[in-house]
Design an enzyme around this catalytic site. Structure first.
Site, short mmCIF file in Angstrom:
data_model
loop_
_atom_site.label_atom_id
_atom_site.label_comp_id
_atom_site.label_asym_id
_atom_site.label_seq_id
_atom_site.Cartn_x
_atom_site.Cartn_y
_atom_site.Cartn_z
N GLY A 537 -1.50 29.92 -9.99
CA GLY A 537 -2.72 29.83 -8.27
C GLY A 537 -1.87 28.39 -7.78
N GLY A 540 -2.87 25.90 -10.14
CA GLY A 540 -2.59 25.35 -11.65
C GLY A 540 -3.09 27.00 -12.36
N LYS A 556 -8.46 27.09 -16.51
CA LYS A 556 -7.66 26.79 -15.64
C LYS A 556 -6.88 24.77 -15.80
CE LYS A 556 -8.27 25.47 -10.67
NZ LYS A 556 -9.12 27.14 -9.61
N ASP A 653 -13.16 29.97 1.58
CA ASP A 653 -12.21 30.86 0.45
C ASP A 653 -12.20 32.65 -0.25
OD1 ASP A 653 -9.11 31.58 0.42
OD2 ASP A 653 -9.12 30.86 -0.61
#
Ligand SMILES: *[C@@H]1O[C@H](CO)[C@@H](O)[C@H](O)[C@H]1NC(C)=O
Ligand SMILES: *[C@@H]1O[C@H](CO)[C@@H](O)[C@H](O)[C@H]1NC(C)=O
Ligand SMILES: *[C@@H]1O[C@H](CO)[C@@H](O)[C@H](O)[C@H]1NC(C)=O
Ligand SMILES: *[C@@H]1O[C@H](CO)[C@@H](O)[C@H](O)[C@H]1NC(C)=O
Ligand SMILES: *[C@@H]1O[C@H](CO)[C@@H](O)[C@H](O)[C@H]1NC(C)=O
Ligand SMILES: *[C@@H]1O[C@H](CO)[C@@H](O)[C@H](O)[C@H]1NC(C)=O
Ligand SMILES: *[C@@H]1O[C@H](CO)[C@@H](O)[C@H](O)[C@H]1NC(C)=O
Ligand SMILES: *[C@@H]1O[C@H](CO)[C@@H](O)[C@H](O)[C@H]1NC(C)=O
Ligand SMILES: *[C@@H]1O[C@H](CO)[C@@H](O)[C@H](O)[C@H]1NC(C)=O
Length: 846
Positions: A537, A540, A556, A653
């Site tokens: 993404g 990262g 992540k 989001d």
């Protein structure tokens, strides 16, 4: 010794077999004693290409080169294209002065290599395996010392290793020229060439008129050919030095055939041979929708995804308003206010195909700041840009300056489509009117460079943090379920921060998130190996990891460009750790060391919703019941964020790729990287930096930066419609035939064809009433006015009851792309597990 391979002459074939059983049957060379006659061919050494006579144009005879292995015959070069043999025979032969000539039946020369300097007898013509037909001395020590080569005289096709361009010293110009018609190889009206300018680009000409330009070469590809980025099977080259300048390409796997053609209807086509279907597939063709030269006139910008497609940059207005309204853009734009030279400013236009370069000045040695200075000081400078903008994260170099009108600009929808930053000179008064321009020049540039995304993230985190401190008394945790995992078992760092409470009842002050040690995570992910990578993404990569106790987690690893923000990150992590709900992804811990910042999440077996929804095979697994469960789950998660957690959290989001699915396909909302917390009495906030994803952002957020729980509701509405239809909502609609999902749903709703929206993969097992309700709820959520949209508790109610009467939806809020928005997508779009596919938009115009 080799012999000719007779194409139709069986006798010769047998003859050669008989006498030379150990020699290859095909030859690649003609010699003075061995001409090539009709029905014979030369075949290159590796059998890639074949040269011989062919019939076209109503039976005329030509010498040409075609692929040996490809049927139907694809001709890539023609010798005597403008002088065909009209009788049925001819010879290609080498004459006494060493030149290769093509003679017709009566011995008249119809084509010749025509080199005055040869004058030697011992020359041979050889067809090479790259498709080059060369004339060379038979015993030259250097076999690459060509007297003549067909690659210097291209017809309509550019093969790998061929050069399109010019040699500055010898003056050889290599231009592709179309065939007259599909059946007539004679020189047609279209040509493809490299412009002889300071900042060269490829031009497609119709006679003497430019019809399309590639945009200048900006390091890796042409500014106007973003698709080149996706061509992983070939490499492009564009050397520009004192000897020569040319464009060429090379196949990474030479057994894949590709060619660039300018076809008889004037299109530049990039074709690749598809072995499985035995056809040439068109990888791209130009000019496309928005590529016709000067489509929007001087200073006009074409945008294939905008309606109308032509627009004017900030500080400009349509020259002919009436024509413009009638969608005739060709008169272009004029300045709203006159320039005064000293006080002018610059408007940044992002993702641009740079304007035509015939009046551009280039200095490769200076940087953008210097470039701006030069442009500012010279009143005739209309715009400037970097000459090379290798990619988003590497910034650019070099300086190009335009004078006069800016011709043939195009803007791409987002930075992933390619395009460059272009700074256009505008009057200070126009800049003032869009008061955020100082912001552009400052922050806009930062966002465009490497650390932009992180800066935004960190700024937001600070805001979140400050807001938290100010408005919320951090006494009690709102959710008292407590962590359910067995986190404590694999704590590595035993410092005070990693203390864990086992009573299920936790206090904000007490509960701390487990800290992991980097080595543990490195072991868990096999040293962050690619095989463990789940996705990538903006901020990262995400890896699958197996901890020492066997627990599988998702890790992540934030990219290294985030140099700062340890405290902020900790705060964010603490915040997320407090949010516990069945429909939210849980953060299990984090790792913050000097160089590394990682977050550890629970592992989701089924990755993200978009991977199910938009993939043909997988979407079959999502039957109607499961889809309803997913919709309800997401709704519960959102309701929790908005209302039930005591904080009001706006996710900002919400999208299919941020909804992860566990083993039972329970949806879990993920990625709170840009979430915002509201105080108790706060219902709406505004931001200058719009962060989100096209297609999901509500119009008021997108255009004005206003966000609230209602903007999440909008995104949720889009999600419902996507889940029901199995289709992605595109950011904006371009043409009537390509409505975006919202418009389509609205149209079908009004035509009472609503069920047509339903994904065909669902099959026939569904409740019609339920489907209609879902679509109606979706449409209610995407209504244009935020206050009209239901809140999440209302949505929950509508979703769980079959009887509650529902209002009739109003027109959905459909965003018409605003020219002056800048967009940046940090990182690449994700093709496996999209955790962070974010669009950052810096607003201006207010
Ligand atoms: C070439 O081959 C065709 C068909 O096989 C035949 O009709 C023709 O006569 C041949 N031409 C020559 C010059 O051999
Ligand atoms: C092709 O040749 C035939 C016979 O010579 C003639 O009748 C016909 O008109 C020609 N067609 C074209 C398009 O030149
Ligand atoms: C072409 O070559 C053949 C074989 O070398 C020869 O017999 C014939 O006369 C030549 N024809 C012409 C027109 O030169
Ligand atoms: C050979 O070409 C010449 C010149 O184009 C022409 O006059 C002659 O008729 C042609 N001969 C044959 C047999 O086609
Ligand atoms: C060869 O070149 C000369 C001079 O460049 C030109 O006049 C002549 O037409 C050419 N001949 C052929 C057969 O191309
Ligand atoms: C291009 O040139 C050809 C031949 O000279 C002519 O027939 C045609 O009309 C021209 N087309 C344009 C658009 O100028
Ligand atoms: C090259 O392409 C051919 C044909 O598609 C394929 O069989 C071969 O494995 C490829 N070679 C490499 C090295 O990728
Ligand atoms: C030329 O290319 C375009 C675009 O690929 C295609 O639509 C058209 O049919 C082609 N024309 C010819 C004559 O092949
Ligand atoms: C402005 O730029 C033009 C073209 O680059 C140049 O001819 C002119 O001398 C420049 N003027 C100044 C003051 O530098």
């Amino acid at each position: 010794m080799k012999t000719l391979h007779g194409h139709g002459s069986t006798f010769m074939f047998i003859f050669s077999l008989f006498f030379h059983p150990f020699l290859p049957l095909a030859i690649d060379t003609i010699t003075p004693t061995q001409p090539l006659i009709v029905n014979q061919t030369l075949v290159s050494n590796g059998e890639a290409f074949e040269l011989g006579f062919f019939n076209a144009n109503n039976g005329s005879l030509y010498i040409g080169i075609w692929y040996k292995q490809i049927e139907p015959r694809t001709i890539v070069w023609v010798a005597n294209r403008d002088n065909p043999i009209t009788s049925s025979s001819g010879n290609l032969t080498i004459i006494s002065n060493g030149n290769m000539v093509l003679v017709n039946q009566t011995g008249t020369v119809v084509w010749s290599t025509n080199q005055s300097t040869v004058l030697v007898a011992n020359t041979v013509g050889q067809l090479l395996d790259n498709g080059n037909f060369v004339l060379r001395r038979e015993n030259d020590e250097n076999p690459e010392n060509y007297i003549w080569q067909s690659f210097d005289y291209p017809t309509d096709t550019l093969l790998p290793e061929m050069k399109l361009g010019w040699e500055r010293k010898s003056g050889i110009t290599r231009i592709l020229r179309s065939w007259k018609t599909n059946d007539n190889p004679a020189t047609g009206d279209y040509s493809l060439m490299i412009s002889v300018r300071q900042f060269p680009e490829i031009l497609l000409m119709h006679n003497q008129t430019t019809t399309y330009r590639s945009g200048p070469w900006t390091g890796r590809r042409f500014s106007g050919v973003p698709v080149m980025k996706g061509m992983s099977i070939m490499q492009f080259d564009f050397p520009d030095n004192s000897d020569e300048i040319f464009y060429s390409f090379k196949m990474l796997n030479s057994s894949i055939y590709s060619r660039l053609v300018i076809n008889s209807s004037g299109m530049e086509q990039r074709l690749v041979w598809a072995e499985t279907t035995k056809t040439w597939s068109v990888y791209w063709s130009f000019p496309g929708d928005c590529d016709h030269f000067g489509e929007c006139g001087p200073s006009g910008i074409c945008g294939a995804n905008t309606a109308p497609i032509c627009s004017c940059p900030t500080g400009f207005r349509p020259k002919n308003k009436q024509g413009w309204d009638l969608r005739v853009g060709s008169e272009g734009c004029v300045r709203s206010s006159d320039l005064d030279c000293r006080s002018d400013g610059f408007q940044l236009l992002k993702n641009m195909k740079l304007p035509e370069t015939s009046k551009a000045f280039v200095d490769q040695s200076i940087n953008l700041r210097k470039c701006r200075e030069i442009c500012r000081r010279n009143c005739s400078c209309a715009a400037y840009a970097n000459t090379k903008q290798t990619n988003l994260n590497e910034g650019g170099s070099g300086c190009v300056i335009w004078e006069g009108d800016l011709i043939d600009m195009r803007q791409y929808a987002d930075s992933d489509d390619g395009g460059q930053d272009l700074y256009v000179r505008v009057a200070a008064s126009d800049l003032d009117r869009s008061s955020k321009n100082w912001f552009h020049d400052q922050v806009g540039m930062v966002v465009g460079t490497s650390i932009g995304a992180c800066v935004v993230l960190i700024v937001l985190m600070i805001l979140v943090y400050l807001k938290m401190k100010k408005t919320i008394s951090l006494k009690k945790v709102m959710d008292r379920k407590g962590p359910q995992g067995r986190i404590g078992d694999f704590l590595v760092n035993d410092g005070p921060i990693s203390r864990r409470n086992n009573h299920g009842e936790t206090d904000m002050d007490e509960l701390e998130l487990p800290l992991f040690d980097f080595t543990t995570l490195s072991i868990a992910t096999n040293n962050f190996s690619d095989t463990n990578k789940l996705g990538q993404g903006g901020f990262g990569c995400v890896y699958k990891g197996t901890l020492a106790n066997g627990e599988v987690v998702a890790i992540k690893r934030l990219s290294r460009v985030c140099e700062q923000g340890i405290e902020e990150l900790k705060n964010e992590v603490r915040l997320i750790a407090k949010l516990q709900h069945r429909n939210l992804v849980r953060v299990l811990g984090c790792c913050i060391e000097v160089e590394e910042k990682l977050l550890i999440y629970e592992f989701m077996e089924n990755k993200s919703l978009d991977m199910f929804l938009f993939e043909k095979d997988k979407s079959l697994e999502l039957n109607w019941k499961k889809r309803v469960d997913v919709i309800r789950g997401i709704a519960r998660g959102l309701l929790y964020l908005h209302q039930d957690s005591r904080f009001t959290i706006v996710h900002r989001d919400m999208k299919a790729s941020n909804v992860l699915l566990d083993k039972e396909l329970t949806p879990k909302i993920s990625d709170f990287g840009i979430a915002r917390i509201f105080g108790n009495d706060q219902t709406e906030a505004a931001t200058n930096i719009v962060v989100g994803t096209y297609g999901y952002m509500s119009p008021e957020y997108m255009m004005n930066g206003y966000f609230s729980t209602k903007s999440d509701v909008f995104s949720f509405g889009v999600l419902i419609l996507e889940i029901v239809s199995g289709k992605r909502n595109r950011g904006s609609s371009n043409t009537a035939s390509q409505l975006n999902l919202l418009e389509q749903a609205w149209k079908l709703w009004n035509e009472v064809n609503t069920l047509e929206l339903l994904d065909k993969s669902i099959g026939s097992k569904f409740s019609e009433n339920e489907v209609l309700r879902c679509i109606q709820i979706g449409l209610l959520c995407v209504e244009e006015q935020p206050e009209d949209r239901p809140n999440m508790s209302k949505v929950m109610l509508l979703l769980s009851s079959e009887t509650v009467r529902m209002p009739r939806p109003k027109h959905p809020g459909i965003f018409i792309r605003n020219r002056n928005l800048e967009t940046v997508t940090p990182g690449k779009p994700d093709d496996s597990m999209s955790i962070n596919e974010i669009t950052i938009t810096t607003l201006d115009g207010r």
